[in-house]
Write a protein that holds these residues in place. Structure first.
Motif, PDB file in Angstrom:
ATOM      1  N   ALA A   1       7.985 -23.715 -58.249  1.00 41.33           N
ATOM      2  CA  ALA A   1       7.067 -24.202 -57.215  1.00 41.33           C
ATOM      3  C   ALA A   1       5.938 -25.072 -57.740  1.00 41.33           C
ATOM      4  N   VAL A   2       5.721 -25.106 -59.057  1.00 39.90           N
ATOM      5  CA  VAL A   2       4.615 -25.908 -59.587  1.00 39.90           C
ATOM      6  C   VAL A   2       4.806 -27.373 -59.216  1.00 39.90           C
ATOM      7  N   GLY A   3       3.731 -28.013 -58.767  1.00 42.90           N
ATOM      8  CA  GLY A   3       3.783 -29.421 -58.393  1.00 42.90           C
ATOM      9  C   GLY A   3       4.178 -29.656 -56.959  1.00 42.90           C
ATOM     10  N   HIS A   4       4.631 -28.631 -56.268  1.00 42.31           N
ATOM     11  CA  HIS A   4       4.960 -28.772 -54.857  1.00 42.31           C
ATOM     12  C   HIS A   4       3.733 -28.453 -54.002  1.00 42.31           C
ATOM     13  N   VAL A   5       3.870 -28.642 -52.701  1.00 42.20           N
ATOM     14  CA  VAL A   5       2.756 -28.476 -51.781  1.00 42.20           C
ATOM     15  C   VAL A   5       3.065 -27.326 -50.826  1.00 42.20           C
ATOM     16  N   LEU A   6       2.084 -26.470 -50.588  1.00 40.48           N
ATOM     17  CA  LEU A   6       2.286 -25.353 -49.669  1.00 40.48           C
ATOM     18  C   LEU A   6       2.508 -25.859 -48.254  1.00 40.48           C
ATOM     19  N   ALA A   7       3.571 -25.382 -47.629  1.00 39.56           N
ATOM     20  CA  ALA A   7       3.873 -25.780 -46.260  1.00 39.56           C
ATOM     21  C   ALA A   7       3.209 -24.855 -45.248  1.00 39.56           C
ATOM     22  N   ALA A   8       2.677 -23.737 -45.694  1.00 37.13           N
ATOM     23  CA  ALA A   8       2.029 -22.770 -44.807  1.00 37.13           C
ATOM     24  C   ALA A   8       0.864 -22.142 -45.566  1.00 37.13           C
ATOM     25  N   PRO A   9      -0.113 -21.596 -44.840  1.00 38.62           N
ATOM     26  CA  PRO A   9      -1.221 -20.937 -45.538  1.00 38.62           C
ATOM     27  C   PRO A   9      -0.718 -19.774 -46.379  1.00 38.62           C
ATOM     28  N   LEU A  10      -1.390 -19.545 -47.493  1.00 38.17           N
ATOM     29  CA  LEU A  10      -1.059 -18.427 -48.369  1.00 38.17           C
ATOM     30  C   LEU A  10      -2.024 -17.283 -48.064  1.00 38.17           C
ATOM     31  N   THR A  11      -1.492 -16.205 -47.499  1.00 40.82           N
ATOM     32  CA  THR A  11      -2.304 -15.038 -47.174  1.00 40.82           C
ATOM     33  C   THR A  11      -1.899 -13.876 -48.073  1.00 40.82           C
ATOM     34  N   ALA A  12      -2.859 -13.023 -48.385  1.00 40.03           N
ATOM     35  CA  ALA A  12      -2.591 -11.901 -49.287  1.00 40.03           C
ATOM     36  C   ALA A  12      -1.656 -10.901 -48.620  1.00 40.03           C
ATOM     37  N   LEU A  13      -0.648 -10.470 -49.351  1.00 37.30           N
ATOM     38  CA  LEU A  13       0.282  -9.453 -48.860  1.00 37.30           C
ATOM     39  C   LEU A  13      -0.175  -8.054 -49.235  1.00 37.30           C
ATOM     40  N   THR A  14      -1.275  -7.929 -49.992  1.00 40.03           N
ATOM     41  CA  THR A  14      -1.784  -6.634 -50.425  1.00 40.03           C
ATOM     42  C   THR A  14      -3.261  -6.777 -50.732  1.00 40.03           C
TER      43      THR A  14
END
Length: 519
Positions: free
Chosen positions: A137-150
């Motif tokens: 995934a390095v160098g790619h762009v997040l397509a959705a927000p990153l929320t904590a799973l814990t």
């Protein structure tokens, strides 16, 4: 036209010389009579792409090189009918001249162009988000927000090596070498007045109220004592559950570029893969019969400088080059390649002007493409273009000269790909010029510069066909029409790799660094 000293290789496109020479003369500026030609043709295109000298061209037609009343060939200046011969224009043919798009407008158009192609709010501009394992995934762009799973941390942990304590001291120690290590399940409750060895990152046992660092405690005869000057306070050196974040907290917004540190954060927050924006696929078509793939230039042919350069540059912009194809000057091969391409973006080099082997415009007409930008008021790189071939498919036409092509990458390709990849626009980076830069009368100039302290120092080798300057540059300075004085603040466009290694350009004695005045 007055000759100009090229300053040892400084080759600004020759129209600038003519413009500066003519601007010194008296007399009205009017449009020279032109004939109409099929297709959108800019008189300046040939200058930027091929280095044509108009003074020589006028002389070959029997005109004096410097008429008594020179006529400024501004293609959009109105000419009185009694001054200009009537031009013959074929029925239905487009005008020979059209105003070039300003440089800021061209970048804005390129950035907006893909938005018409978005099929639905739940997809990216290149289709549904793509789940990528963390390792990819390095160098790619997040397509959705990153929320904590814990929660982070997910339980109370020790911040230091030492002893877990319950209540005030001194504290009784357990018999033997008992201790709590990281990675173990929850320990038995710790009675009040007791202590037990604990490692950094280990789970705090129930009943513990603080951690005493190893260097701040003394153990002997089954008892633990705090060192003088280091009183124990409740909660010290304990990382409480959820100190960094709680489950469901927003960690990063959509559009964030995935870095190695983000991989670590995502893993800590419970992710095995990440939703990413699919990289736009780009097919590169290199045009020109004169280009060689190897060896030294010979017999009027030159090396292809753009073919090796473009694919890595596009990867740095977040795209996925699918192929680099060399087509020569074959109109049918170009048409077949563009029409049959499955890429999201087709990138061509050369052929965007109006010469006998410039086939990009005729190809776009055959494909009924929508021409979004047809010529940009920028030097070098004036004859660049942007077209929409179909919904979700675009063509960027770069000039054939190497630095002019770089100008096209930064002007049209970068904003287009930035939108397609979901990356945010870079914050403008103004810097004062360390030397004055002469400008074009009407157009923006992009000039390679290196940073010396807080100043941007222009580099000498900045002609349309040159790469020597930009090869050691930190960025390209945006010089407004008319030029900029020393100390003037100008925007500097970053190059994708400029922060990766130190600049190779030296001080004023370096042949790549210009004297006090570039022109």
């Amino acid at each position: 036209m007055t000759d100009r000293d090229p300053r040892g290789g400084d080759a600004l496109d020759r129209e600038l010389d003519e413009a500066l020479a003519l601007a010194k003369d008296q007399g009205p500026y009017t449009r020279r009579a032109e004939t109409w030609a099929e297709g959108p043709v800019h008189r300046d295109d040939a200058d930027d792409a091929e280095g044509v000298d108009h003074a020589d061209d006028l002389e070959s037609r029997g005109h004096p090189e410097k008429p008594e009343k020179p006529e400024w060939t501004d293609p959009w200046t109105t000419v009185p009918r009694d001054r200009a011969p009537r031009a013959r224009r074929p029925s239905g043919a487009p005008a020979r001249h059209r105003p070039a798009t300003t440089w800021p407008d061209a970048r804005a158009i390129a950035a907006r162009a893909p938005r018409k192609s978005r099929p639905s709010p739940t997809t990216t501009l290149n289709g549904p988000p793509l789940a990528r394992p963390l390792a990819e995934a390095v160098g790619h762009v997040l397509a959705a927000p990153l929320t904590a799973l814990t929660d982070l941390p997910s339980f109370d942990t020790s911040a230091m090596d030492g002893w877990a304590l319950a209540g005030p001291g001194p504290w009784r120690l357990p018999a033997g070498e008992q201790s709590i290590l990281a990675g173990h399940a929850e320990s038995d409750p710790l009675p009040d007045g007791h202590a037990i060895r604990i490692a950094t990152g280990a789970r705090i046992p129930p009943g513990a109220t603080a951690v005493l660092r190893t260097e701040h405690g003394t153990a002997g005869d089954g008892w633990l004592y705090a060192a003088p000057g280091h009183p124990v306070t409740p909660g010290q050196d304990i990382r409480p559950r959820g100190q960094e974040c709680r489950s469901g907290d927003l960690l990063l917004p959509a559009g964030a570029l995935v870095t190695p540190v983000i991989l670590g954060l995502a893993a800590a927050a419970g992710y095995d893969d990440l939703p990413t924006v699919p990289r736009p696929r780009v097919e590169i078509l290199v045009l020109g019969d004169e280009l060689l793939r190897e060896g030294l230039p010979h017999d009027g042919r030159i090396r292809d400088a753009l073919g090796p350069m473009l694919a890595p540059w596009l990867r740095a912009l977040g795209a996925e080059p699918t192929a680099t194809r060399r087509l020569g000057d074959d109109a049918e091969a170009l048409y077949a390649a563009v029409a049959g391409s499955s890429a999201d973006v087709v990138l061509t080099t050369g052929g965007t002007a109006a010469g006998p082997v410039d086939h990009v415009h005729p190809t776009l007409r055959r494909l009924d493409a929508e021409l979004l930008v047809d010529g940009v008021a920028v030097r070098p790189g004036h004859p660049m273009l942007l077209a929409r071939l179909a919904l979700g498919k675009h063509l960027v036409g770069l000039p054939g000269n190497p630095l002019a092509a770089v100008s096209g990458l930064l002007t049209l390709a970068e904003p287009l790909l930035r939108t397609l990849t979901g990356r945010p626009a870079a914050t403008p980076c103004p810097a004062p010029l360390a030397a004055a830069v002469q400008g074009h009368p009407r157009d923006t100039r992009l000039v390679p510069v290196v940073f010396r302290g807080d100043e941007a120092l222009p580099l000498r080798f900045n002609g349309p066909a040159m790469l020597r300057g930009v090869a050691v540059a930190d960025g390209l300075a945006v010089i407004p029409p008319g030029g900029a004085d020393r100390g003037s603040e100008v925007e500097v466009l970053d190059l994708p790799w400029s922060a990766a290694w130190p600049s190779a350009a030296g001080g004023p004695g370096d042949p790549a660094v210009g004297p006090g005045h570039l022109l």
